[in-house]
Scaffold this active site. Structure first.
Site, PDB file in Angstrom:
ATOM      1  N   ASN A   1       0.799  -1.238   0.000  1.00  0.00           N
ATOM      2  CA  ASN A   1       0.000   0.000   0.000  1.00  0.00           C
ATOM      3  C   ASN A   1       0.826   1.279   0.000  1.00  0.00           C
ATOM      4  OD1 ASN A   1       0.689  -0.480   2.696  1.00  0.00           O
ATOM      5  ND2 ASN A   1      -1.092   0.622   3.441  1.00  0.00           N
TER       6      ASN A   1
ATOM      7  N   LYS B   1      12.183  -8.216   0.971  1.00  0.00           N
ATOM      8  CA  LYS B   1      11.148  -8.997   0.267  1.00  0.00           C
ATOM      9  C   LYS B   1       9.930  -8.084   0.121  1.00  0.00           C
ATOM     10  CE  LYS B   1       7.754 -11.386   0.211  1.00  0.00           C
ATOM     11  NZ  LYS B   1       6.699 -10.948  -0.748  1.00  0.00           N
TER      12      LYS B   1
ATOM     13  N   SER C   1      -0.397  -7.506   7.202  1.00  0.00           N
ATOM     14  CA  SER C   1      -1.604  -7.856   7.936  1.00  0.00           C
ATOM     15  C   SER C   1      -1.263  -8.438   9.312  1.00  0.00           C
ATOM     16  CB  SER C   1      -2.403  -8.884   7.136  1.00  0.00           C
ATOM     17  OG  SER C   1      -1.629 -10.050   6.995  1.00  0.00           O
TER      18      SER C   1
ATOM     19  N   GLY D   1       1.750 -10.933  10.420  1.00  0.00           N
ATOM     20  CA  GLY D   1       2.610 -10.377  11.470  1.00  0.00           C
ATOM     21  C   GLY D   1       2.798 -11.365  12.616  1.00  0.00           C
TER      22      GLY D   1
ATOM     23  N   GLU E   1       4.441  -4.176  12.176  1.00  0.00           N
ATOM     24  CA  GLU E   1       3.435  -3.112  12.115  1.00  0.00           C
ATOM     25  C   GLU E   1       2.269  -3.660  11.316  1.00  0.00           C
ATOM     26  OE1 GLU E   1       3.115  -0.436  13.751  1.00  0.00           O
ATOM     27  OE2 GLU E   1       5.081  -0.595  14.682  1.00  0.00           O
TER      28      GLU E   1
ATOM     29  N   CYS F   1      -3.051   1.779   6.583  1.00  0.00           N
ATOM     30  CA  CYS F   1      -3.245   1.188   7.906  1.00  0.00           C
ATOM     31  C   CYS F   1      -3.813   2.235   8.865  1.00  0.00           C
ATOM     32  CB  CYS F   1      -1.941   0.626   8.435  1.00  0.00           C
ATOM     33  SG  CYS F   1      -0.630   1.833   8.375  1.00  0.00           S
TER      34      CYS F   1
ATOM     35  N   GLN G   1      -8.042  -7.736  -3.444  1.00  0.00           N
ATOM     36  CA  GLN G   1      -8.601  -6.618  -2.687  1.00  0.00           C
ATOM     37  C   GLN G   1     -10.039  -6.355  -3.134  1.00  0.00           C
ATOM     38  OE1 GLN G   1      -7.283  -5.795   0.234  1.00  0.00           O
ATOM     39  NE2 GLN G   1      -7.457  -3.636  -0.250  1.00  0.00           N
TER      40      GLN G   1
ATOM     41  N   GLU H   1     -10.774  -4.984  10.194  1.00  0.00           N
ATOM     42  CA  GLU H   1     -10.147  -4.062   9.246  1.00  0.00           C
ATOM     43  C   GLU H   1     -10.662  -4.358   7.837  1.00  0.00           C
ATOM     44  OE1 GLU H   1      -5.971  -4.593   8.117  1.00  0.00           O
ATOM     45  OE2 GLU H   1      -5.682  -2.453   8.476  1.00  0.00           O
TER      46      GLU H   1
ATOM     47  N   GLU I   1       8.538   2.727  14.446  1.00  0.00           N
ATOM     48  CA  GLU I   1       9.312   2.988  13.242  1.00  0.00           C
ATOM     49  C   GLU I   1       9.512   4.488  13.097  1.00  0.00           C
ATOM     50  OE1 GLU I   1       9.115  -0.043  10.074  1.00  0.00           O
ATOM     51  OE2 GLU I   1       6.973   0.385  10.222  1.00  0.00           O
TER      52      GLU I   1
END
Ligand code: NAD
Length: 480
Positions: free
Chosen positions: A149, A172, A226, A230, A247, A281, A328, A380, A459
């Protein structure tokens, strides 16, 4: 264009499956193709990153900083081309994509400068003959796994601090951002980043992502994506006792109090909900409104949504484009169908007939009439769908805001300083804001979430340096 791996300074086209990348704004157009790597590419990348580490870590911070300044300069020279490619690959409107590339350039410059800043402190010793100090040391080889995104900014906000701290990197990228990742790597190569310092391996998360996690001698992993993935990353890293940051998802609330300046607040809320087709996010997906102003709020929202234009990603006037991919489209389309079935429609922005069938367009929707525990209020969506929840008063608004497993970002709209302060104190989110959208945070400030949104490190800003380095406490008895 075809994706390529960049390993040890060499360009390698994997011979695995080829996937045609369709433009999500117009699926009849092919943007290029990606070639999937196999596990052997990950292993070669690991060898290259290991081999490059001692020399890169041995450079002065200033020298590493010069490389980052060059990377920023080359990206700046090619920014328009990079932005267009990304817009065509994942559907983010060009006006926003340009901003994202600029953000990437600023991040590279910000971290370049860190090479010249203090990286430790002097700690007094009880013994006057001892000099005691701390310094940051690099971790080694770091794995970076990114989503689609923000195909330019997120990789840079991980790679730049990792490099300035002296680490080498295996990146990656997401399958969906792989052409943009290839081009970005080409630009870094043009900036003469030494071979093996950054290695890029294109492929499927489940295959090469898990090889990276399970088999490579990594010292840290930085992941954005996601919550489900994660968790896999966190479990693997915890088992190996290596550093990780994850994250993940969000369900961000904008709370609108009765004294808010609605004319100014509503456009900000719409931007938070619908820019990037809600695929941030930090996107606003819950709008909590004090009941006293609910009818006025709805009326003004309905009026304001008429200025939201759905368009092809290269249309300079597009407010939002399509969602990024067929997956999506199916996933977000499913949520939209549930909303139409189970909720009351507050406002909808209709995609023009001329483009509707061409790409993965989903009409932006605002709905209401759902219980606070409904899946559309709790899960979400990651698309252009926002839910309005009325609240009797400030206390209920805070309770609704915090009623989520996520805690990434939250905003309050008010003119009451005291309420604003209470909100900043009580909202359970890593980023809390007043009279600003839930998205749109600044790179020099720490970024990250609470609860299930993050592994609780941060971050960006100075916080990133803490993740990508380890503190060594040094003491020398100089009169011995
Ligand atoms: P995703 O989890 O599907 O993929 C993210 C990355 O992980 C991709 O590169 C993918 O290939 C890789 N991956 C997938 N399975 C893997 C595995 N088993 N092992 C290792 N790697 C694996 O997420 P996505 O669909 O690309 O991104 C959307 C999600 O990202 C949303 O949930 C969004 O909220 C989140 N996101 C979070 C932030 C944040 O900072 N909190 C920022 C942007 C996006």
């Amino acid at each position: 264009m075809e994706s390529k791996n960049w390993i040890g300074g060499e360009w390698i086209t994997p011979q695995g499956e080829a996937i045609v990348v369709q433009n999500p704004s117009d699926t009849a157009q092919a943007v290029g193709q990606i070639r999937l790597s196999d596990q052997s590419h990950v292993r070669t990348a690991a060898e290259a990153a290991q081999a490059a580490f001692p020399q890169w870590a041995g450079l002065s911070g200033a020298a590493r900083g010069e490389y980052l300044y060059s990377m920023a300069a080359v990206v700046a020279e090619n920014s328009e081309e990079l932005a267009k490619l990304a817009s065509q690959e994942m559907g983010k409107p060009i006006s926003e994509m340009r901003g994202e590339v600029t953000r990437g350039i600023h991040l590279l410059r910000y971290y370049a400068a860190e090479g010249m800043r203090a990286n430790g402190s002097l700690i007094p010793s009880a013994d006057r003959d001892v000099l005691q100090y701390t310094k940051r040391v690099p971790l080694g080889v770091v794995g970076v796994i990114t989503p689609w995104n923000f195909p330019v900014a997120i990789p840079i906000w991980k790679i730049a601090p990792a490099l300035i701290c002296g680490n080498t990197v295996i990146w990656k990228p997401s399958e969906i951002g792989s052409l943009t990742a290839t081009r970005l790597s080409e630009l870094f190569a043009a900036a003469k980043l030494p071979p093996g310092v950054l290695n890029v391996v294109i492929g499927k998360g489940r295959e090469i992502g898990s090889t990276l996690l399970e088999e490579v001698d990594l010292q840290a992993v930085s992941f954005t994506g996601s919550t489900a993935t994660g968790r896999v990353v966190a479990e693997s890293c915890a088992r190996r006792n290596i550093k990780y940051q994850t994250e993940m998802g969000g369900k961000n609330a904008a709370v609108v109090l009765r004294d808010a300046d609605l004319k100014r607040s509503i456009p900000i809320i719409l931007s938070g909900a619908f820019r990037s087709a809600g695929q941030k996010c930090t996107a606003t997906s819950r709008i909590i409104v004090e009941r006293a102003i609910y009818p006025t709020f709805v009326e003004l929202l309905q009026e304001a949504i008429t200025s939201v234009k759905v368009g092809s990603a290269l249309d300079p006037d597009a407010y939002l484009g399509p969602v990024a991919s067929a997956d999506q489209y199916e996933k977000v389309g499913g949520f939209a169908a549930t909303a139409r079935r189970e909720a009351e429609l507050v406002a909808e922005c209709v995609t023009p007939e001329t483009i509707k069938e061409r790409g993965y367009y989903i009409n932006p929707l605002v709905v209401t009439g759902l219980t606070p525990d409904h899946s559309l209020v709790q899960e979400e969506v990651f698309g252009p769908l926002a839910v309005v929840l009325p609240a009797d008063d400030f206390a209920e608004a805070i309770e609704l805001c915090n009623r989520s497993v996520y805690g990434l970002s939250a905003s309050l709209f008010t003119q009451d300083l005291s309420r604003a302060f209470q909100f900043l104190e009580q909202a359970e989110a890593g980023m809390v804001r007043v009279n600003q959208e839930t998205a749109g945070v600044e790179y020099q400030a720490p970024f990250g979430g609470m609860k299930q949104s993050s592994s609780h490190s941060r971050e960006q800003g100075q916080a990133a340096l803490d993740f990508y380095s380890e503190i060594k406490t040094c003491a020398i008895k100089h009169s011995f």
